[in-house]
Write a protein that holds these residues in place. Structure first.
Motif, short mmCIF file in Angstrom:
data_model
loop_
_atom_site.label_atom_id
_atom_site.label_comp_id
_atom_site.label_asym_id
_atom_site.label_seq_id
_atom_site.Cartn_x
_atom_site.Cartn_y
_atom_site.Cartn_z
N LYS A 355 0.80 -1.22 0.00
CA LYS A 355 0.00 0.00 0.00
C LYS A 355 0.84 1.27 0.00
O LYS A 355 0.29 2.37 -0.15
CB LYS A 355 -0.94 0.01 1.21
CG LYS A 355 -1.94 -1.13 1.23
CD LYS A 355 -2.98 -1.01 0.12
CE LYS A 355 -4.04 -2.09 0.26
NZ LYS A 355 -5.10 -1.98 -0.75
N GLY A 356 2.13 1.14 0.20
CA GLY A 356 3.02 2.30 0.13
C GLY A 356 2.94 3.24 1.31
O GLY A 356 3.37 4.40 1.21
N VAL A 357 2.41 2.79 2.43
CA VAL A 357 2.35 3.65 3.62
C VAL A 357 3.58 3.41 4.49
O VAL A 357 4.33 2.46 4.30
CB VAL A 357 1.07 3.37 4.43
CG1 VAL A 357 -0.17 3.60 3.59
CG2 VAL A 357 1.07 1.97 5.01
N ASN A 381 -4.32 -7.51 10.83
CA ASN A 381 -3.82 -6.92 9.59
C ASN A 381 -3.68 -8.07 8.59
O ASN A 381 -2.91 -9.01 8.83
CB ASN A 381 -2.49 -6.21 9.79
CG ASN A 381 -2.09 -5.39 8.56
OD1 ASN A 381 -2.15 -5.87 7.43
ND2 ASN A 381 -1.68 -4.15 8.77
N THR A 382 -4.41 -7.98 7.49
CA THR A 382 -4.49 -9.09 6.53
C THR A 382 -3.54 -8.94 5.35
O THR A 382 -3.68 -9.66 4.36
CB THR A 382 -5.93 -9.21 6.00
OG1 THR A 382 -6.28 -8.00 5.30
CG2 THR A 382 -6.91 -9.45 7.13
N ALA A 383 -2.56 -8.02 5.44
CA ALA A 383 -1.65 -7.80 4.31
C ALA A 383 -0.84 -9.05 3.98
O ALA A 383 -0.42 -9.24 2.83
CB ALA A 383 -0.70 -6.64 4.62
N GLY A 384 -0.62 -9.90 4.96
CA GLY A 384 0.14 -11.13 4.72
C GLY A 384 1.63 -10.89 4.66
O GLY A 384 2.10 -9.74 4.75
N PRO A 385 2.41 -11.94 4.49
CA PRO A 385 3.87 -11.79 4.48
C PRO A 385 4.40 -10.93 3.33
O PRO A 385 5.46 -10.32 3.45
CB PRO A 385 4.38 -13.23 4.39
CG PRO A 385 3.23 -14.02 3.85
CD PRO A 385 2.00 -13.35 4.36
N ASP A 386 3.66 -10.84 2.24
CA ASP A 386 4.10 -10.01 1.11
C ASP A 386 3.98 -8.53 1.41
O ASP A 386 4.57 -7.70 0.71
CB ASP A 386 3.28 -10.33 -0.14
CG ASP A 386 3.60 -11.71 -0.71
OD1 ASP A 386 4.70 -12.23 -0.42
OD2 ASP A 386 2.74 -12.27 -1.42
N GLY A 387 3.22 -8.17 2.41
CA GLY A 387 3.06 -6.76 2.75
C GLY A 387 4.24 -6.18 3.51
O GLY A 387 4.34 -4.98 3.69
N HIS A 388 5.15 -7.07 3.96
CA HIS A 388 6.29 -6.65 4.79
C HIS A 388 5.77 -5.95 6.05
O HIS A 388 4.93 -6.50 6.75
CB HIS A 388 7.28 -5.82 4.00
CG HIS A 388 7.90 -6.56 2.86
ND1 HIS A 388 8.74 -5.97 1.94
CD2 HIS A 388 7.80 -7.85 2.47
CE1 HIS A 388 9.14 -6.86 1.04
NE2 HIS A 388 8.57 -8.02 1.34
N GLN A 389 6.26 -4.74 6.36
CA GLN A 389 5.79 -4.08 7.58
C GLN A 389 4.29 -3.80 7.48
O GLN A 389 3.85 -3.07 6.60
CB GLN A 389 6.55 -2.78 7.82
CG GLN A 389 8.03 -2.96 8.08
CD GLN A 389 8.87 -2.83 6.83
OE1 GLN A 389 8.38 -3.07 5.72
NE2 GLN A 389 10.12 -2.46 6.97
N ALA A 390 3.53 -4.40 8.41
CA ALA A 390 2.07 -4.27 8.38
C ALA A 390 1.56 -4.45 9.80
O ALA A 390 1.37 -5.57 10.26
CB ALA A 390 1.45 -5.30 7.44
#
Length: 600
Positions: A355-357, A381-390
């Motif tokens: 998401k670039g935040v 937080n459902t970003a998952g491992p691909d979201g990195h910091q989440a």
């Protein structure tokens, strides 16, 4: 978590401090030998003015001897160094006002840094906006410290030393977080340079308050003890930490003055399920997706809180999945409770990679307020491992309670950003650095679930961000179960899992009386490597273990070569990391209805 260069400080030599102070005491006693009523003035009122002025200058030098940035300290105390009648409050006020002046200059510098929005791959514009907000909050924290010093008499300062250290640590944390938000050197460097003086003076102020007892007692002032000695040696916890008893900082009926009877009843009913038949306490606002409440969203309920409200505001969130990012900013004493873990769910998907935040903005629930409480729900937080910091939950606030909650994510799940925080009967899950922060937190009687990360990734349960040796920070896990989810259990040979790594130079992480699974690497801890540069945080980080059980607790192969300050704690050392000593729980958790162990 934005990875910044480590913040290093030097521990002041006690011998130097004592030597300087002894010299000052001799001057003070000599100058006051004929004084009949000099009051509380540090320099006294007797003797000739030249001698008194010399004494007050020596006093300023003694105070500055406790600090890391001595020249900056000396300059900050110039306004009182020539005043023979200056009180200890005058010196403290001068140090804090000088810090405020430099912080305001830093804000001015920051406001002049303009980001090229057409070329902003790291979203530094968002970082600059966050930076300004963090610095504004730092100003508020510092103003509270200045006002309190001015209002306090010497005898009342005694019980508030740790409170001042906590406030000032928050000021320092906000400055450091501001810098962490920026990536591009052309933006980061001027902000960092503009903040240098403010950061140094904030650090100095923390050192001065940490050593205030030693100074005042050596100067024959009535200041007998310090609430919390945050400085530790590499191998031992300081035995000078003062354990608050149950009668301190409480109201007329034995409860904390800020804690109402409603708060107590809410938490005393925490084992009940308020969604089954009736809500045990009448909330100020009810949130329900089916229209049976006053609001359909949690943010709408928060928006209904009257401006400048300081009373406890209770929000009951009925069962359901609430897909919203909840922000509680500068609204003290908010209490949110639901119908139970897995029933009331707050869900978001913000992340750095997808998401670039910025990390701080990725939280599903973000709290920038004191006195926050939450219980009986799930934050996800459902970003998952691909979201990195989440981040799922971020709390920047004093005296936070998280009870019977599930906090779910992958990388950077729980961010204990600032202030004293207590977690009880929770389930916290994640992969990389999933319990991290700069505040001071204890997690007690909880389930810590390590999940399967992306390929070629390792797991780190914790990543403490202690910035200063004298600051109020650190993380304790007590009587928890550290376990692997089934997916990781089946793939633990492909993914190493560690108890933690030091995010910042003065990380403090303690594992006490936990049950640790066999998936944890025998070396226990991993070094932290910043992108593009090595890190030596492991040289100054403190890791301790005490009476843990389970195959992952076997300590004979811990990485003592890199982590020279790792050690098995003695019972006396372990006591210093309990609820009573480490987060002063005896003063703000007592009789709240939260079940907790004050000691070992």
């Amino acid at each position: 978590m934005e990875r910044s260069a480590k913040v290093m400080g030097a521990v002041v030599s006690t011998i130097l401090i004592v030597g300087v102070v002894i010299g000052v005491v001799a001057m003070v006693r000599h100058g006051n030998s004929d004084d009949k009523g000099g009051g509380q003035g540090v320099g006294g009122g007797g003797g000739d003015s030249g001698s008194s002025t010399s004494t007050s200058t020596k006093t300023a030098n003694a105070i500055c001897a406790t600090t890391t940035h001595k020249e900056a300290c000396t300059t900050s105390l110039e306004s009182v160094a020539n005043n023979p009648n200056a009180s200890i409050q005058d010196y403290l006020s001068a140090a804090l006002n000088a810090t405020m002046s430099e912080l305001e200059k830093a804000i001015e510098v920051t406001s002049k840094v303009k980001v090229d929005k057409a070329d902003d791959p790291h979203n530094d514009q968002m970082g600059m906006d966050d930076c300004k907000e963090f610095l504004d909050t730092a100003v508020e924290q510092l103003q509270a410290s200045i006002s309190s010093v001015g209002e306090s008499q010497l005898h009342t300062l005694e019980d508030r030393v740790q409170e001042f250290i906590s406030w000032l640590t928050g000021v320092y944390i906000y400055q450091a977080t501001c810098i962490d938000q920026l990536e591009k050197p052309e933006y980061k460097t001027p902000v960092q340079d503009g903040m240098l003086n403010a950061s140094q003076l904030t650090e100095n102020a923390i050192y001065i308050f940490s050593e205030l007892t030693n100074l005042t007692s050596s100067l024959n002032l009535n200041f007998s003890s310090i609430a919390d000695a945050a400085t530790r040696s590499a191998a031992t916890l300081s035995t000078s930490r003062r354990l608050l008893n149950n009668a301190e900082r409480v109201g007329e009926n034995g409860y904390p003055s800020w804690f109402t009877s409603t708060d107590r009843k809410l938490l005393q009913d925490a084992k009940q399920d308020p969604g089954v038949e009736a809500v045990p306490i009448q909330p100020n606002a009810v949130v329900a997706l089916d229209g049976s409440g006053q609001f359909n969203s949690i943010n709408d309920a928060i928006g209904s809180i009257p401006p400048k409200n300081t009373e406890r505001f209770v929000i009951y969130v009925k069962a359901g999945i609430y897909n919203e990012v909840v922000l509680i900013k500068k609204i003290p004493n908010v209490f949110i409770f639901g119908d139970g873990q897995g029933k009331t769910i707050i869900s978001g998907d913000l992340s750095v990679a997808l998401k670039g935040v910025k990390t701080s903005n990725s939280a599903t629930v973000a709290v920038d307020s004191d006195g926050f409480m939450i219980k009986s729900l799930t934050i996800r937080n459902t970003a998952g491992p691909d979201g990195h910091q989440a981040v799922a939950l971020r709390i920047a606030g004093q005296n936070a309670v998280v009870f019977d909650c599930s906090i779910e994510g992958y990388q950077d799940t729980l961010y204990y950003h600032r202030g004293r925080q207590f977690y009880k009967n929770c389930v916290i899950s994640g992969t990389v650095d999933f319990i991290f922060g700069n505040g001071r937190a204890i997690i007690q009687d909880s389930m810590i679930v390590v999940r399967k990360p992306n390929p070629n990734q390792s797991n780190m349960v914790t990543a403490d961000g202690g910035l200063l040796p004298n600051g109020e920070h650190g993380l304790v896990l007590q009587n928890c179960r550290i376990t692997a989810e089934p997916l990781l259990e089946d793939a633990k040979a492909q993914h190493k899992s560690y108890l933690g790594r030091p995010w910042k130079a003065y990380a403090v992480t303690i594992y006490m009386q936990n049950d640790i699974g066999d998936f944890v690497a025998p070396e226990g801890y991993s070094v932290f490597t910043n992108v593009g540069e090595g890190s030596l945080n492991q040289n100054t980080a403190i890791y301790g273990e005490y009476l843990n059980i389970g195959p992952g607790s076997i300590s004979d192969r811990r990485d003592v070569n890199n982590f020279k300050n790792w050690h098995l704690l003695s019972p006396q050392e372990a006591e210093g990391y309990t609820v009573g000593a480490f987060i002063q729980g005896g003063s703000w958790l007592i009789n709240t209805g939260v079940p907790y162990n004050v000691g070992l």
